[in-house]
Design a protein around this motif. Structure first.
Motif, short mmCIF file in Angstrom:
data_model
loop_
_atom_site.label_atom_id
_atom_site.label_comp_id
_atom_site.label_asym_id
_atom_site.label_seq_id
_atom_site.Cartn_x
_atom_site.Cartn_y
_atom_site.Cartn_z
N ALA A 1 0.92 -1.26 -0.03
CA ALA A 1 -0.13 0.01 0.24
C ALA A 1 0.90 1.46 0.06
CB ALA A 1 -0.93 0.08 1.20
N SER A 2 1.93 0.97 0.36
CA SER A 2 3.08 2.28 0.49
C SER A 2 4.02 2.32 -0.59
CB SER A 2 3.95 2.13 1.91
OG SER A 2 4.45 1.10 1.61
N THR A 3 3.88 1.59 -1.78
CA THR A 3 4.61 1.70 -2.72
C THR A 3 4.68 3.01 -3.70
OG1 THR A 3 4.48 -1.02 -3.29
CG2 THR A 3 4.84 0.59 -5.27
N GLU A 4 3.50 3.62 -3.72
CA GLU A 4 3.22 4.95 -4.62
C GLU A 4 4.12 5.92 -3.87
OE1 GLU A 4 0.28 8.23 -6.26
OE2 GLU A 4 -0.43 6.45 -5.44
N PHE A 5 4.00 5.94 -2.12
CA PHE A 5 4.65 6.75 -1.53
C PHE A 5 6.06 6.70 -1.47
CE2 PHE A 5 6.56 8.22 2.41
CZ PHE A 5 6.15 9.51 2.70
N ILE A 6 6.35 5.54 -1.47
CA ILE A 6 8.10 5.07 -1.34
C ILE A 6 8.73 5.36 -2.90
CG2 ILE A 6 9.79 3.67 -0.99
CD1 ILE A 6 8.05 4.33 1.52
N GLY A 7 7.84 5.34 -4.07
CA GLY A 7 8.50 5.47 -5.29
C GLY A 7 8.74 7.18 -5.31
N ASP A 8 7.56 7.89 -4.84
CA ASP A 8 7.60 9.22 -4.96
C ASP A 8 8.80 9.86 -4.10
OD1 ASP A 8 5.44 9.40 -6.42
OD2 ASP A 8 4.06 10.17 -5.03
N LEU A 9 8.96 9.16 -2.79
CA LEU A 9 10.31 9.52 -2.07
C LEU A 9 11.52 9.17 -2.67
CD1 LEU A 9 11.13 10.62 1.02
CD2 LEU A 9 10.94 8.17 1.47
N LEU A 10 11.73 8.10 -3.06
CA LEU A 10 13.16 7.73 -3.81
C LEU A 10 13.28 8.65 -4.87
CD1 LEU A 10 13.14 3.86 -3.28
CD2 LEU A 10 14.08 5.69 -1.79
N THR A 11 12.38 8.88 -5.73
CA THR A 11 12.28 9.75 -6.97
C THR A 11 12.86 11.22 -6.67
OG1 THR A 11 10.71 8.41 -8.17
CG2 THR A 11 11.16 10.84 -8.93
N MET A 12 12.30 11.62 -5.36
CA MET A 12 12.87 12.94 -5.08
C MET A 12 14.07 12.94 -4.66
SD MET A 12 11.29 15.07 -1.89
CE MET A 12 12.50 14.37 -0.61
N PHE A 13 14.74 11.84 -3.95
CA PHE A 13 16.09 11.71 -3.50
C PHE A 13 16.92 11.85 -4.98
CE2 PHE A 13 15.08 9.21 0.77
CZ PHE A 13 14.68 10.39 1.13
#
Length: 245
Positions: A27-39
């Protein structure tokens, strides 16, 4: 392309495929994807890069080469003071990157929420192992800075019955707070105890509800181990609180 299992496996099955890592989506995949993309957009090197979802519905992350401290016995460099300082600096770096962003929302920062040597990549720097990145961001969420700092204290100092020198552990906890430049550290020991209690109660509750991964963790002695660490921190809280003043 062939797949090979990576260390761990209590919570989810993670495999390496070429230069990538594949892990079950959540369920957190989208959030984690956005976070890692920001990094990645910021150029911060302390996390894997997110590359989407594969044909089996798994997250695709770049594979980070290096030493991961999975085994009980580790090279001295992993727990050296220099490595501890670098870990704390890395935490401060990604906290500052996420502060004030949409991902952090109304909270101070985005926290990793599972910081430990087992989720840290170490590589040789000038001939000695040093931490360079964190992996396993699947529990990352908006939170307070002190929560990740407390995890560094608990996990990288291995606070618990195995500690032989209480004064040295207290000194290193102060070093973590100083290195991070934690302004209000009065609640740092309380935050460590909060994490420990949350951890063992969470494992028990999930195991009781039938979660197979948590059942395996409980059967492996994780609940008892964390409870003993919690009691140790309670017993030596005064020393650590004094060191943080």
């Amino acid at each position: 392309m062939s797949e090979s299992s990576l260390p761990g496996g209590f919570i989810s099955h993670v495999v390496r495929v070429g230069a990538t890592v594949r892990r079950p989506a959540s369920a957190s995949t989208e959030f984690i994807g956005d976070l890692l993309t920001m990094f990645e957009a910021s150029g911060w090197p302390g996390a894997p890069r997110y590359r989407g979802i594969d044909e089996e519905g798994r997250e695709i992350l770049t594979y980070l080469k290096g030493h991961v401290a999975w085994e009980p016995q580790q090279p001295p460099d992993v727990y050296s003071e220099e490595s501890l300082l670098r870990v704390t600096q890395l935490v401060r770096e990604f906290h500052d990157l996420t502060a004030g962003t949409e991902l952090a929302g109304s909270h101070e920062v985005v926290c990793h929420n599972d910081l430990s040597p087992k989720n840290t990549i170490y590589r040789p720097v000038s001939g000695v192992l040093r931490p360079v990145a964190f992996i396993d961001w699947d529990l990352a969420a908006p939170g307070a800075r002190i929560h990740d700092v407390a995890q560094v204290g608990w996990q990288y100092l291995e606070l618990g019955p195995s500690v032989e020198d209480i004064s040295e552990a207290a000194r290193r906890l102060r070093l973590i707070a100083d290195s991070y430049e934690l302004v209000d550290r009065r609640d740092l020991v309380s935050a460590i105890l909060w994490w420990q209690e949350r951890c063992w109660r969470g494992i028990e509750a999930a195991a009781d509800s039938g979660d197979l991964a948590m059942i395996r963790l409980r059967d492996a002695g994780a609940v008892t181990e964390v409870q003993e660490a919690y009691q140790w921190v309670c017993d030596h809280r005064l020393n650590m609180d004094r060191a943080l003043r």
